[in-house]
Scaffold this active site. Structure first.
Site, PDB file in Angstrom:
ATOM      1  N   CYS A  45       0.538  -1.232  -0.133  1.00 33.29           N
ATOM      2  CA  CYS A  45      -0.262   0.027   0.082  1.00 33.29           C
ATOM      3  C   CYS A  45       0.646   1.059  -0.383  1.00 33.29           C
ATOM      4  O   CYS A  45       1.046   1.269   1.124  1.00 33.29           O
ATOM      5  CB  CYS A  45      -1.221  -0.152   1.061  1.00 33.29           C
ATOM      6  SG  CYS A  45      -1.875   1.276   1.666  1.00 33.29           S
TER       7      CYS A  45
ATOM      8  N   CYS B 213      -0.409   3.722   2.763  1.00 33.57           N
ATOM      9  CA  CYS B 213      -0.332   4.313   3.739  1.00 33.57           C
ATOM     10  C   CYS B 213       1.185   4.341   4.065  1.00 33.57           C
ATOM     11  O   CYS B 213       1.618   4.649   5.548  1.00 33.57           O
ATOM     12  CB  CYS B 213      -0.771   2.529   4.078  1.00 33.57           C
ATOM     13  SG  CYS B 213      -1.938   2.027   3.662  1.00 33.57           S
ATOM     14  N   ASP B 214       2.246   3.511   3.119  1.00 35.43           N
ATOM     15  CA  ASP B 214       3.510   4.179   3.893  1.00 35.43           C
ATOM     16  C   ASP B 214       4.603   4.448   2.863  1.00 35.43           C
ATOM     17  O   ASP B 214       5.602   4.333   2.875  1.00 35.43           O
ATOM     18  CB  ASP B 214       3.920   1.945   3.902  1.00 35.43           C
ATOM     19  CG  ASP B 214       3.654   0.842   4.299  1.00 35.43           C
ATOM     20  OD1 ASP B 214       2.549   1.868   5.472  1.00 35.43           O
ATOM     21  OD2 ASP B 214       3.224   0.063   3.794  1.00 35.43           O
TER      22      ASP B 214
END
Length: 328
Positions: A133, A136-137
């Site tokens: 992701c 997300c990261d």
């Protein structure tokens, strides 16, 4: 007992919730304890969903869908379905809290899960440089050298997004051409931070406490090489989340749930309807998932109406059917 339970909260689940709630079925949407909104909550700008000419962020789109479903009376449960019993006339859904909910019909719209490479150290280094992701990261990889594995739209979107943070993004693809749409290919090819490792597959990941590099195998001549990296993002597709219905619902050869013709009706199990990625192995778009959610809700509405007619006929002695109480 409820009339309808919807398992899943992506575009399919929430669209089914909108249609079902407007039909006054008072659906319970078993969303998730941590991933309400599905995979779109992990993406960035959505440019191809009708009605948003300037684009819309994936999480914002899912919030609007949820608000619309709740506006018409859908109830959203922030918990995970951990087991289901769909074979009887009364369907049962047990959630993480241990509580079991019953309904006369179920719409199964659990979406799909990220596909893994299936190599050593992939799971061990998950969260330590290996990710599925970018939104997300990506922030954790500022001024780093990272790679994205894959050749489809998702991989190109991940790679393009990651250039906001990383100094260099290498796209690793097992072929010499991408399968992504032309517009996504053009963006990637025109981005000066993106490079391509053609005809390569990842066969190993290095690093003790964090990713330091990968081993690549050439898919043409079989030679191996090393690529130093700070992070590896995997975008090689998804698999439908059907583990809850193994042994209860028939699966198609592609791993999706088999349905009757062009309907959403699960084969052989009355009262079970399917929508989204657990149904569609071909198009897998937010808009097609939403459309299948609408179909599932309409099919469920008709099923429940026919069931109510049957119960009414039984009450006046026309059909010997044991009555079932329908309530919110």
């Amino acid at each position: 007992m409820r009339q309808l339970i919807i398992i899943g909260s992506g575009p399919a689940g929430f669209t089914a919730g909108i249609y079902a709630a407007r039909a006054e079925l008072k659906p319970l949407i078993v969303a998730s304890s941590v991933e309400t909104g599905g995979e779109l909550t992990k993406t960035t700008e959505v440019e191809n969903f009708p009605g948003f000419p300037e684009g819309i962020q994936g999480p914002d789109l899912m919030i609007k869908m949820q608000e619309q479903a709740e506006k018409f009376g859908a109830e959203v449960l922030y918990d995970d379905a951990v087991s289901v019993d769909l074979t009887g006339d009364v369907k049962k859904v047990t959630v993480g809290s241990g509580e079991t909910y019953e309904a006369l019909a179920v719409i199964y719209a659990t979406g799909s899960a990220y596909r893994h490479l299936g190599i050593a150290d992939e799971e061990r280094l998950s969260g330590h440089g290996v990710s599925w992701c970018a939104t997300c990261d990506g922030f954790f990889f500022r001024q780093k050298n990272i790679a994205v594995v894959g050749g489809g739209d998702s991989a190109m979107e991940e790679a393009t997004f990651l250039t906001r943070f990383a100094d260099k993004v290498t796209v690793i693809h097992r072929k010499d051409t991408l399968r992504a749409s032309k517009i996504m290919q053009d963006r990637a090819h025109n981005d000066p931070k993106i490079e391509f490792a053609w005809n390569k597959e990842v066969i190993g990941i290095q690093g003790d406490s964090a990713v330091t590099g990968v081993t690549l195998k050439d898919t043409v001549d079989g030679t191996e090489s090393e690529l130093a990296l700070d992070g590896l993002f995997i975008a090689i597709g998804n698999d439908p989340r059907v583990h809850l219905v193994h042994g209860q619902l028939e699966l198609a050869p592609e791993g999706t749930i088999a349905v009757e013709g062009r309907t959403s009706k699960a084969v052989g199990i009355p009262g079970v309807f399917v929508a989204g990625d657990v149904l569609d192995h071909t198009y897998r778009q937010a808009i097609t998932a939403a459309g299948s959610g609408a179909v599932a809700a309409l099919d469920a509405e008709k099923y429940l109406a026919d069931l109510e007619d049957t119960l009414t006929d039984a009450a006046v002695g026309e059909t010997p059917v044991e009555p079932v109480t329908i309530s919110a």
